[in-house]
Design a protein around this motif. Structure first.
Motif, mmCIF file in Angstrom:
data_model
loop_
_atom_site.group_PDB
_atom_site.id
_atom_site.type_symbol
_atom_site.label_atom_id
_atom_site.label_comp_id
_atom_site.label_asym_id
_atom_site.label_seq_id
_atom_site.Cartn_x
_atom_site.Cartn_y
_atom_site.Cartn_z
ATOM 1 N N ALA A 22 0.833 -1.210 0.000
ATOM 2 C CA ALA A 22 0.000 0.000 0.000
ATOM 3 C C ALA A 22 0.862 1.253 0.000
ATOM 4 O O ALA A 22 0.600 2.197 -0.745
ATOM 5 C CB ALA A 22 -0.934 -0.011 1.215
ATOM 6 N N THR A 23 1.908 1.255 0.826
ATOM 7 C CA THR A 23 2.801 2.420 0.892
ATOM 8 C C THR A 23 3.478 2.659 -0.450
ATOM 9 O O THR A 23 3.532 3.790 -0.937
ATOM 10 C CB THR A 23 3.860 2.222 1.989
ATOM 11 O OG1 THR A 23 3.212 1.961 3.227
ATOM 12 C CG2 THR A 23 4.739 3.457 2.126
ATOM 13 N N LYS A 24 3.974 1.588 -1.056
ATOM 14 C CA LYS A 24 4.669 1.747 -2.335
ATOM 15 C C LYS A 24 3.706 2.220 -3.425
ATOM 16 O O LYS A 24 4.059 3.078 -4.238
ATOM 17 C CB LYS A 24 5.337 0.450 -2.756
ATOM 18 C CG LYS A 24 6.233 0.632 -3.954
ATOM 19 C CD LYS A 24 7.174 -0.511 -4.160
ATOM 20 C CE LYS A 24 8.193 -0.157 -5.223
ATOM 21 N NZ LYS A 24 9.173 -1.206 -5.401
ATOM 22 N N ASN A 25 2.490 1.694 -3.441
ATOM 23 C CA ASN A 25 1.523 2.133 -4.446
ATOM 24 C C ASN A 25 1.115 3.585 -4.238
ATOM 25 O O ASN A 25 0.974 4.337 -5.204
ATOM 26 C CB ASN A 25 0.304 1.212 -4.457
ATOM 27 C CG ASN A 25 0.583 -0.053 -5.236
ATOM 28 O OD1 ASN A 25 0.814 0.001 -6.432
ATOM 29 N ND2 ASN A 25 0.590 -1.181 -4.553
ATOM 30 N N LEU A 26 0.942 4.002 -2.998
ATOM 31 C CA LEU A 26 0.649 5.413 -2.727
ATOM 32 C C LEU A 26 1.824 6.296 -3.128
ATOM 33 O O LEU A 26 1.644 7.389 -3.663
ATOM 34 C CB LEU A 26 0.293 5.613 -1.255
ATOM 35 C CG LEU A 26 -1.066 5.054 -0.838
ATOM 36 C CD1 LEU A 26 -1.201 5.067 0.683
ATOM 37 C CD2 LEU A 26 -2.193 5.840 -1.489
#
Length: 127
Positions: A22-26
């Motif tokens: 999730a962090t990387k996609n954000l």
């Protein structure tokens, strides 16, 4: 001069596979907004976005080293509609959006309950 309004605060609860994904996609969608972004350079700072990843374990990934991303090693003790409470220092982190990616706790030897690399290596050496 660019006017900065109150930043959008996104909290990600959990730093294992789902939380890191999730962090990387954000990061890619909100911070590295240039269409030719190939992942080889740091995205520019964005004062309008603040992402906070909270997990009980230490973690150090180079792409997390960004001015718009904060990583907190702590345990989430409570979740309210506006913030998450932190167990270690009895503080809280406010959010506009919350991603709950806490996963499932598994203990050794299948999972690891260690919170630091040193603890992990010590635990694994026993197995």
């Amino acid at each position: 001069m660019q006017t900065v309004s109150k930043p959008i605060n996104i909290v990600i609860a959990g730093g294992n596979y789902a939380g890191l994904s999730a962090t990387k996609n954000l990061y890619i969608k909100l911070l590295a907004t240039n269409s030719d972004y190939d992942g080889t350079k740091q995205a520019p700072p964005n004062p309008n976005i603040k992402i906070t990843l909270i997990d009980r374990r230490n973690g150090d990934l180079p792409w997390l080293q960004h001015s718009s991303i904060a990583v907190k090693k702590n345990i989430i003790s409570r979740i309210t509609p506006t913030h998450v409470g932190l167990a270690d220092d009895d503080k809280h982190v406010a959010f506009d959006y919350l991603v709950i990616a806490l996963g499932q706790s598994r203990y050794a030897p299948i999972g690891v309950a260690s919170s630091t690399k040193t603890e992990y290596l010590e635990a694994m050496s026993k197995y």
